[in-house]
Design a protein around this motif. Structure first.
Motif, short mmCIF file in Angstrom:
data_model
loop_
_atom_site.label_atom_id
_atom_site.label_comp_id
_atom_site.label_asym_id
_atom_site.label_seq_id
_atom_site.Cartn_x
_atom_site.Cartn_y
_atom_site.Cartn_z
N SER A 38 3.38 29.24 32.54
CA SER A 38 4.26 30.37 32.26
C SER A 38 3.53 31.43 31.43
O SER A 38 3.74 32.63 31.60
N ASP A 42 2.62 35.20 32.36
CA ASP A 42 2.94 36.30 31.46
C ASP A 42 1.72 37.19 31.22
O ASP A 42 1.82 38.42 31.14
N HIS A 45 1.41 39.39 34.09
CA HIS A 45 2.35 40.49 33.94
C HIS A 45 1.76 41.57 33.05
O HIS A 45 1.91 42.78 33.30
N CYS A 94 5.35 39.46 40.67
CA CYS A 94 6.43 38.51 40.95
C CYS A 94 5.98 37.46 41.96
O CYS A 94 6.19 36.26 41.77
N SER A 157 10.60 44.56 30.14
CA SER A 157 10.63 43.30 30.89
C SER A 157 9.59 42.33 30.34
O SER A 157 9.81 41.12 30.32
N ASP A 158 8.47 42.87 29.86
CA ASP A 158 7.44 42.03 29.25
C ASP A 158 7.96 41.38 27.96
O ASP A 158 7.60 40.24 27.64
N VAL A 161 10.12 38.53 29.10
CA VAL A 161 9.25 37.49 29.65
C VAL A 161 8.61 36.68 28.52
O VAL A 161 8.59 35.45 28.54
N THR A 162 8.09 37.39 27.53
CA THR A 162 7.42 36.71 26.42
C THR A 162 8.40 35.86 25.61
O THR A 162 8.07 34.75 25.19
N THR A 164 11.06 34.43 26.81
CA THR A 164 11.32 33.26 27.65
C THR A 164 10.17 32.25 27.57
O THR A 164 10.38 31.04 27.44
N VAL A 165 8.94 32.77 27.62
CA VAL A 165 7.76 31.89 27.58
C VAL A 165 7.66 31.18 26.24
O VAL A 165 7.38 29.97 26.17
N VAL A 187 11.07 34.18 34.83
CA VAL A 187 10.09 35.23 34.53
C VAL A 187 9.88 36.08 35.77
O VAL A 187 9.87 37.32 35.71
#
Length: 310
Positions: A38, A42, A45, A94, A157-158, A161-162, A164-165, A187
């Motif tokens: 993940s 990221d 991304h 994606c 969105s980053d 994402v971060t 979530t990671v 993600v």
């Protein structure tokens, strides 16, 4: 009059490019150390963040609002094209995230090991992402830059994402190894949603969708003394950035000087309301009649062209 804010846009993009390179490097190094899928996703991304900044610098340099012989309406659509490029990069990211997660589910992989030091470094990365997202959004709104607003959405969105990671890696540290792969899927969905938002925001400008309701333009025009009616109103562009308005104006004037004075007042009021704007007005005599405000319901080109004859 067109507003040229390219120098501001370019300065912001250079600053965010440097910060995104720092973020990308930290994520890639920590992802390699820990073996986190993940986090590697990221980092991928974040690679698109840097590419987007470079793309933005190129398109911003090309997107002068000043018209020339070859581009009499200016060059600002290059910025919208750049924003669409960002959407394309998000789509690629994606796909790569989903591919990596599927391979890990099918083939398995090495267990993820995360330390408290690496988690603290990721929190620093998260802080940089938040700063970049809000910085680009605030400047983008102030100067009316589609490329900055699109990149700000990508940067936001980053952030998610971060977050979530990091949450997944905390779970991995507690013994839930499967969280690293499972969280790679949301993600990817966040990345896909951001790309769709950027695409939806910029397509109307590229396809010349109506920028201002014709009824609003008509109301301003009719507020000027001497204007009897206006019809065949069209507008395109982006509010706050550059608007183009065309209309046919029926005026109560017996000479050119009076008609010119009336149209100048109409232009002044429209500029006051929608600046920056370029306006083209076709004058009609008082006896001309038309109830068609805009082009709704017009099918054949001949019908549309015949309406302006007098």
């Amino acid at each position: 009059m067109s507003i040229d804010n390219r120098s501001v846009v370019q300065r912001v993009l250079i600053i965010t490019l440097v910060l995104n390179l720092v973020v990308m490097t930290l994520k890639a190094v920590i992802g390699w150390w820990t073996g986190s899928l993940s986090l590697v996703a990221d980092a991928l991304h974040s690679v698109t963040d840097g590419i987007n900044n470079v793309l933005g610098l190129i398109t911003s340099r090309l997107s002068s609002p000043v018209p020339d012989r070859d581009h009499p309406y200016g060059h600002q659509k290059f910025e919208a094209v750049g924003a669409l490029g960002i959407a394309a990069f998000l789509g690629i990211a994606c796909f790569q995230i989903l591919q990596g997660a599927a391979e890990r589910l099918i083939n398995g992989g090495q267990p993820v090991n995360i330390s408290s030091t690496e988690l603290w470094l990721l929190l620093i990365v998260l802080g940089i992402n938040i700063f970049v997202a809000f910085y680009e959004r605030n400047v983008g709104q102030r100067v009316g830059s589609p490329i900055l607003l699109a990149d700000a959405k990508h940067s936001m969105s980053d952030v998610w994402v971060t977050i979530t990671v990091v949450a997944g890696l905390i779970g991995v540290g507690a013994g839930f190894q499967w969280l690293d792969v499972v969280l790679a899927f949301p993600v990817a969905l966040l990345v896909l949603w951001t790309g769709w938002s950027v695409l939806k925001a910029n397509l109307p400008w590229l396809v010349d969708e109506m920028a201002i309701a014709p009824e609003a333009i008509q109301a301003i025009a009719l507020s000027v003394p001497g204007v009897i009616n206006c019809h065949d109103i069209a507008s395109r562009g982006l509010l706050g950035r550059q608007i183009f308005i065309e209309m046919h104006l029926i005026v109560d004037a017996e000479d050119v000087e009076t008609a010119h004075r009336i149209t100048e007042e109409v232009e002044a009021r429209l500029e006051e309301r929608f600046s920056p704007v370029r306006i083209l007005i076709h004058i009609e005599p008082p006896e001309y009649k038309s109830d068609r405000i805009s082009y709704e319901g017009v099918g054949a080109a001949g019908e549309a062209g015949g309406a302006g004859e007098d």
